[in-house]
Structure formats: structure tokens, C-alpha cells
Scaffold this motif. Structure first.
Motif, PDB file in Angstrom:
ATOM      1  N   ASP A   1       0.851  -1.202   0.000  1.00 51.50           N
ATOM      2  CA  ASP A   1       0.000   0.000   0.000  1.00 51.50           C
ATOM      3  C   ASP A   1       0.881   1.245   0.000  1.00 51.50           C
ATOM      4  O   ASP A   1       1.976   1.231   0.570  1.00 51.50           O
ATOM      5  N   PRO A   2       0.430   2.311  -0.625  1.00 53.42           N
ATOM      6  CA  PRO A   2      -0.844   2.487  -1.338  1.00 53.42           C
ATOM      7  C   PRO A   2      -0.706   2.277  -2.846  1.00 53.42           C
ATOM      8  O   PRO A   2      -1.392   2.928  -3.639  1.00 53.42           O
ATOM      9  N   PHE A   3       0.168   1.380  -3.252  1.00 49.84           N
ATOM     10  CA  PHE A   3       0.479   1.182  -4.662  1.00 49.84           C
ATOM     11  C   PHE A   3      -0.382   0.061  -5.258  1.00 49.84           C
ATOM     12  O   PHE A   3      -0.914  -0.794  -4.543  1.00 49.84           O
ATOM     13  N   GLY A   4      -0.495   0.067  -6.582  1.00 49.32           N
ATOM     14  CA  GLY A   4      -1.256  -0.968  -7.265  1.00 49.32           C
ATOM     15  C   GLY A   4      -0.949  -0.981  -8.753  1.00 49.32           C
ATOM     16  O   GLY A   4      -0.509   0.023  -9.324  1.00 49.32           O
ATOM     17  N   ILE A   5      -1.162  -2.151  -9.371  1.00 47.97           N
ATOM     18  CA  ILE A   5      -1.001  -2.285 -10.821  1.00 47.97           C
ATOM     19  C   ILE A   5      -2.348  -1.978 -11.462  1.00 47.97           C
ATOM     20  O   ILE A   5      -3.298  -2.751 -11.336  1.00 47.97           O
TER      21      ILE A   5
ATOM     22  N   ALA B   1       7.222   3.109  -9.033  1.00 49.72           N
ATOM     23  CA  ALA B   1       6.252   4.201  -8.958  1.00 49.72           C
ATOM     24  C   ALA B   1       6.928   5.485  -9.424  1.00 49.72           C
ATOM     25  O   ALA B   1       8.010   5.832  -8.936  1.00 49.72           O
ATOM     26  N   GLU B   2       6.295   6.169 -10.359  1.00 45.32           N
ATOM     27  CA  GLU B   2       6.882   7.406 -10.865  1.00 45.32           C
ATOM     28  C   GLU B   2       6.675   8.573  -9.904  1.00 45.32           C
ATOM     29  O   GLU B   2       7.339   9.600 -10.021  1.00 45.32           O
ATOM     30  N   GLN B   3       5.740   8.393  -8.976  1.00 50.19           N
ATOM     31  CA  GLN B   3       5.506   9.429  -7.980  1.00 50.19           C
ATOM     32  C   GLN B   3       5.261   8.765  -6.633  1.00 50.19           C
ATOM     33  O   GLN B   3       4.945   7.579  -6.556  1.00 50.19           O
ATOM     34  N   LEU B   4       5.433   9.527  -5.564  1.00 48.23           N
ATOM     35  CA  LEU B   4       5.198   9.024  -4.219  1.00 48.23           C
ATOM     36  C   LEU B   4       3.783   9.385  -3.768  1.00 48.23           C
ATOM     37  O   LEU B   4       3.147  10.280  -4.349  1.00 48.23           O
ATOM     38  N   PRO B   5       3.272   8.719  -2.754  1.00 49.32           N
ATOM     39  CA  PRO B   5       1.910   9.026  -2.275  1.00 49.32           C
ATOM     40  C   PRO B   5       1.795  10.480  -1.850  1.00 49.32           C
ATOM     41  O   PRO B   5       2.715  11.062  -1.272  1.00 49.32           O
TER      42      PRO B   5
ATOM     43  N   THR C   1      12.084 -11.339  -1.271  1.00 51.54           N
ATOM     44  CA  THR C   1      11.572 -10.165  -1.985  1.00 51.54           C
ATOM     45  C   THR C   1      12.077  -8.877  -1.346  1.00 51.54           C
ATOM     46  O   THR C   1      12.525  -8.870  -0.200  1.00 51.54           O
ATOM     47  N   CYS C   2      11.991  -7.794  -2.102  1.00 49.42           N
ATOM     48  CA  CYS C   2      12.416  -6.477  -1.627  1.00 49.42           C
ATOM     49  C   CYS C   2      11.201  -5.574  -1.466  1.00 49.42           C
ATOM     50  O   CYS C   2      10.420  -5.408  -2.414  1.00 49.42           O
ATOM     51  N   TYR C   3      11.055  -5.010  -0.282  1.00 49.86           N
ATOM     52  CA  TYR C   3       9.997  -4.045   0.007  1.00 49.86           C
ATOM     53  C   TYR C   3      10.625  -2.810   0.651  1.00 49.86           C
ATOM     54  O   TYR C   3      10.507  -2.592   1.853  1.00 49.86           O
ATOM     55  N   PRO C   4      11.315  -1.984  -0.122  1.00 51.63           N
ATOM     56  CA  PRO C   4      11.960  -0.811   0.468  1.00 51.63           C
ATOM     57  C   PRO C   4      10.933   0.204   0.961  1.00 51.63           C
ATOM     58  O   PRO C   4       9.797   0.262   0.460  1.00 51.63           O
ATOM     59  N   GLN C   5      11.324   0.977   1.925  1.00 46.88           N
ATOM     60  CA  GLN C   5      10.470   2.069   2.385  1.00 46.88           C
ATOM     61  C   GLN C   5      10.194   2.991   1.198  1.00 46.88           C
ATOM     62  O   GLN C   5      11.122   3.397   0.493  1.00 46.88           O
ATOM     63  N   PRO C   6       8.915   3.310   0.921  1.00 44.50           N
ATOM     64  CA  PRO C   6       8.601   4.148  -0.242  1.00 44.50           C
ATOM     65  C   PRO C   6       9.423   5.435  -0.272  1.00 44.50           C
ATOM     66  O   PRO C   6       9.479   6.173   0.716  1.00 44.50           O
TER      67      PRO C   6
ATOM     68  N   GLY D   1      12.041   6.563 -11.281  1.00 47.50           N
ATOM     69  CA  GLY D   1      10.992   6.354 -10.294  1.00 47.50           C
ATOM     70  C   GLY D   1      11.532   5.685  -9.052  1.00 47.50           C
ATOM     71  O   GLY D   1      12.749   5.596  -8.841  1.00 47.50           O
ATOM     72  N   TYR D   2      10.605   5.187  -8.244  1.00 47.35           N
ATOM     73  CA  TYR D   2      10.951   4.599  -6.960  1.00 47.35           C
ATOM     74  C   TYR D   2      10.570   3.123  -6.939  1.00 47.35           C
ATOM     75  O   TYR D   2       9.419   2.767  -7.231  1.00 47.35           O
ATOM     76  N   ILE D   3      11.526   2.265  -6.599  1.00 47.38           N
ATOM     77  CA  ILE D   3      11.225   0.837  -6.499  1.00 47.38           C
ATOM     78  C   ILE D   3      10.417   0.589  -5.233  1.00 47.38           C
ATOM     79  O   ILE D   3      10.817   1.013  -4.136  1.00 47.38           O
ATOM     80  N   VAL D   4       9.282  -0.099  -5.378  1.00 46.09           N
ATOM     81  CA  VAL D   4       8.456  -0.424  -4.218  1.00 46.09           C
ATOM     82  C   VAL D   4       8.380  -1.940  -3.989  1.00 46.09           C
ATOM     83  O   VAL D   4       7.887  -2.384  -2.951  1.00 46.09           O
ATOM     84  N   TYR D   5       8.859  -2.718  -4.978  1.00 44.59           N
ATOM     85  CA  TYR D   5       8.859  -4.183  -4.862  1.00 44.59           C
ATOM     86  C   TYR D   5       9.870  -4.749  -5.840  1.00 44.59           C
ATOM     87  O   TYR D   5      10.076  -4.198  -6.932  1.00 44.59           O
ATOM     88  N   GLY D   6      10.507  -5.844  -5.455  1.00 48.14           N
ATOM     89  CA  GLY D   6      11.440  -6.504  -6.361  1.00 48.14           C
ATOM     90  C   GLY D   6      11.613  -7.966  -5.998  1.00 48.14           C
ATOM     91  O   GLY D   6      11.523  -8.345  -4.822  1.00 48.14           O
ATOM     92  N   VAL D   7      11.854  -8.806  -7.006  1.00 46.62           N
ATOM     93  CA  VAL D   7      12.102 -10.226  -6.792  1.00 46.62           C
ATOM     94  C   VAL D   7      12.821 -10.781  -8.016  1.00 46.62           C
ATOM     95  O   VAL D   7      12.654 -10.271  -9.125  1.00 46.62           O
ATOM     96  N   ALA D   8      13.639 -11.817  -7.807  1.00 44.26           N
ATOM     97  CA  ALA D   8      14.343 -12.462  -8.911  1.00 44.26           C
ATOM     98  C   ALA D   8      13.692 -13.800  -9.237  1.00 44.26           C
ATOM     99  O   ALA D   8      12.952 -14.370  -8.422  1.00 44.26           O
ATOM    100  N   HIS D   9      13.978 -14.297 -10.426  1.00 40.30           N
ATOM    101  CA  HIS D   9      13.546 -15.636 -10.835  1.00 40.30           C
ATOM    102  C   HIS D   9      14.769 -16.419 -11.275  1.00 40.30           C
ATOM    103  O   HIS D   9      15.505 -16.007 -12.169  1.00 40.30           O
TER     104      HIS D   9
END
Length: 428
Positions: free
Chosen positions: A150-154, A405-409, A365-370, A314-322
Motif C-alpha cells: 500500500d498504497p500502490f497498485g497495478i 512508482a513514478e511518484q510518491l503518495p 523479496t524487496c519491500y523498500p520504504q517508499p 521512479g521509486y522501487i516499491v517491490y522486487g524479486v528475482a527468478h
């Protein structure tokens, strides 16, 4: 004067409290919906392969924000199937626009002189119909978090984005390999061509002499070599997938999907600053053993690195590798060497589904502080994929999936100073 002012002030503060409380609830605690669906049935026998594309799958409709998607293989009784029986090479979820009331794609394309189906890709950076998905995982699917914070979404289903005469649709690609009774489980899951006894790809084109394993050898209806004593029966399986979403509103911050591939052989276009580039993602590659003596050396690591230019910021809000079996982890670095995201595999220790020994059953997974991890426009990123080279690996992958995310909340509430000044004046 003092008594007359108290009532309007109380009413004002109460109204502000109600408004801010309502905004806070919508911003921080949206109602997340969740539905579980089944793919069409697919049938697997010992050593057999399915690589199916299921169009117009069940999926939430309307203008929504996807908050998570995951899947697993189950049998007819709904029981999860372990990887050492059915190896889930990958599943991918892709989006498209389809012509309304279309019943015959080929005929409709000729009749309207327009495509029956328009693929809606992620934001990049691969090209040439490669790595288009919105979501995609493999053996790690049960142990990998895909939730969008939150508060992000696809954002999907926006009527303004859908061409006139079309509607939005989704398809699943399911690639699964039955390894019951096979001669070499790892070789089958790594799609070694000699075990599949193929010399042509699924389109009938001869394979290169140096192509010894990968997707071109384990396509739909191929068969991996069985042991002479193998016993088993066909069984009906399904991909059970779970979708999480919320209805779109003004408080949701949209994110873009980028999938970076360590095999990308990109080149900068002429007179370009790097934001305009041609990318050819090969998706898979091989790792050769570090020892030529045939002896296993667990200290050996193959590290593959590539530099990539991000077309937007932009800002990374989630990341994961495969990665596939043998993977040791992947990392994405910024131009200055800072770690943007590091994703490490978890290997199973048992036999039960979700904990299968020798298989990757999860990726961190990566969940950096927004706002804490920013990518600048045109920044050169370094992608690194590490594998054990104690033995040969074929058809492996080194992908990194990030949400940007190209912008922050926006601030939820602003009690402006001018209001306070007016109140102070009223007390005088």
C-alpha cells in the motif's frame, strides 16, 4: 464573542476529523478482495510435458488495482502436487485487448483488417515479444510473496485505455514437466535435448548444434526419457491461481512493471542518450561446470553481469528475482554501486509440496520504504545473476522483476496554517 465562536469552531474541527478519518481509511486500509480460480484441465503422463496457453481466463473485471497474484499445481482432489512429481517450469500471466463479440480470430482479422487480439505488454525493457508478462513464477511460486504494498497498485481495466470495439482479457501460459519415472529429474527439468530426443524446435526448425538444453527442447507434447522400471498413470491437473485486487480510487499510486534479463544483448540506437535502445532478451542461458575432471566442486560460482539503461525513473516499491535449480541469488545495483534489490532463493528440505528437497521453493523479496530507493532517468543499472557451477546447468534464467512508482503518495491531510491564523484572530 468567545461563546459565539466556540460552536462554529467545534463544528469545523468535527468536520475536519470526519473528512480526514475517511481519507485515512481509504488511503491506508482499502478493502482487498481475493478470488481463487482454476485453469482448464491439463493431462500429464510420466515424463510428458505440457506448455499450454489458456485465453480468456477467469479474472476480476472493471477498473481495478492488482494487489497480488500467485498460483500452484493441484490434482483433481485439490491437493498440491510436489515438484518432484510435476515440475512447474513456469506460469506467466499476460494481458490483452480482444475484439468484442469475436468468435473466429483468423476470420475476424481478415474481415476488419485489424488484429483480433492486441497484446498489452509490461513497461519493459525487453522487446521482440519476449518477457511480456504482468506476473510470472516457477518452482518458487508457493514460497514467494507477490503482494503489492500500500498504497500502490497495478492499474488495469481503465476504460480510457481500452481501444473502441475491444475488451480487456487475460491469458495464462502453463509449462509443466512430469518427472515421475524419468531417468534424470534435473536433466528433464533443465530441458536437456538429449533426454528429450529432439533435434527440431516446436516450429520444426533445426536446432543449432551448440543448443544442448532449454525451452526449445521441452515444448508441448515432448517426452523426457524414462527409466525401464518406471510405472505410473496419466493424471488430470490444474493450475489454481489466486488474484488479489482493490477497486481503483484516487488514493492508489500506480506502478509500472519492469522485467530485466541478464541475457539481454541490447544496443543503443544511433544519436541516442540511451533511453532509446534495442533489447533482445534471450531469457535462458547455460552454466558450464568449473571442473573439467568431472569431480563436483561446491565452491564454484558462475556470476553473470550486465549493464542496462533504464528508460524512465521512479521509486522501487517491490522486487524479486527468478532463478532455476542451482541458483544462488540475483542482485540489482545502481550506477553508484548501491544495492537496489537482492533476491535469494530458498531450497526445500523435505518431500511435501512447498518444501521439496533440491528445488527452489521460494525467492526473497524487496519491500523498500517508499521513496528510499530511487532510479534516475537514464541511469545505468547492473544486474547480476549467480549460479553454482559445480555441475552443468542448461536452460536457466536470471530475471529480476521490479515495480516502479513514478511518484510518491500524496499527503493524506493538510491542516493549513491560514485556518489556524483565522482562529487566532477570532479570539482577539
Amino acid at each position: 464573542m468567545l461563546r459565539c465562536f466556540r460552536v462554529p469552531l467545534a463544528i469545523l474541527l468535527l468536520a475536519l476529523s470526519i473528512t480526514s478519518s475517511h481519507a485515512f481509511r481509504k488511503y491506508r486500509h482499502p478493502k482487498i478482495k481475493s478470488s481463487v480460480y482454476l485453469s482448464p484441465k491439463f493431462v500429464l503422463d510420466q515424463g510428458s510435458v505440457v506448455d499450454k496457453y489458456y485465453y480468456n481466463i477467469d479474472f476480476p473485471r472493471g477498473h481495478i488495482a492488482i494487489k497480488g497474484f500467485n498460483a500452484e499445481v493441484i490434482d483433481e482432489a485439490g491437493h498440491p502436487v510436489p515438484l518432484h512429481e510435476t515440475y512447474l517450469h513456469h506460469w506467466v500471466l499476460e494481458r490483452y485487448y480482444q475484439r468484442l463479440n469475436s468468435t473466429n480470430p483468423e476470420h475476424d482479422d481478415l474481415k476488419h483488417n485489424e488484429p483480433h487480439r492486441i497484446l498489452v505488454r509490461n513497461s519493459g525493457i525487453c522487446q521482440n515479444n519476449s518477457v511480456n508478462q504482468y506476473y510470472g513464477l516457477g518452482s518458487e511460486t508457493r514460497g514467494t510473496n507477490t503482494d503489492v504494498p500500500d498504497p500502490f497498485g497495478i492499474e488495469v481495466g481503465n476504460p480510457a485505455d481500452i481501444p473502441a470495439g475491444y475488451e480487456e482479457g487475460w491469458f495464462l501460459n502453463v509449462h509443466a514437466i512430469d518427472t515421475r519415472g524419468v531417468e534424470d529429474k534435473l536433466g528433464c527439468t533443465e530441458c536437456r535435448c538429449d533426454l528429450y530426443n529432439v533435434s527440431k524446435d516446436e516450429h520444426g526448425r533445426p536446432l543449432r548444434p551448440d543448443y544442448i538444453g532449454g525451452l526449445r527442447c521441452c515444448y508441448d507434447h515432448t517426452q523426457c526419457r524414462l527409466r525401464e522400471d518406471s510405472e505410473g498413470a496419466k493424471r488430470n491437473l490444474y493450475l489454481r491461481y489466486t488474484v488479489k485486487w482493490i477497486d481503483w480510487d484516487e488514493f492508489i499510486v500506480p506502478v509500472k512493471i519492469y522485467i530485466l534479463d541478464v541475457t539481454d544483448t541490447w544496443k543503443r540506437l544511433a544519436n541516442s542518450t540511451g533511453q532509446n535502445s534495442e533489447h533482445e532478451c534471450h531469457v535462458e542461458y547455460n552454466v558450464e561446470p568449473c571442473s573439467t575432471s568431472g569431480m563436483t566442486d561446491n565452491r564454484c560460482t558462475d556470476s553473470k553481469r550486465i549493464s542496462l539503461i533504464m528508460p524512465t525513473g521512479g521509486y522501487i516499491v517491490y522486487g524479486v528475482a527468478h532463478q532455476h535449480s542451482g541458483g544462488l541469488g540475483s542482485a540489482l545495483y545502481g550506477e553508484d554501486g548501491r544495492v537496489l534489490c537482492s533476491s535469494i532463493p530458498t531450497y526445500g528440505q523435505g518431500k511435501e509440496a512447498g518444501n521439496e528437497a533440491g528445488y527452489i521453493v521460494g525467492m526473497s523479496t524487496c519491500y523498500p520504504q517508499p521513496g528510499s530507493v530511487k532510479i534516475n532517468v537514464g541511469e545505468i543499472l547492473i544486474l547480476e545473476s549467480n549460479y553454482s557451477s559445480a555441475q552443468r546447468h542448461t536452460g536457466i534464467m536470471g530475471l529480476v522483476y521490479i515495480l516502479v512508482a513514478e511518484q510518491l503518495p500524496k499527503p493524506r491531510l493538510s491542516l493549513r496554517v491560514p485556518i489556524a491564523k483565522q482562529v487566532n484572530k477570532g479570539w482577539k
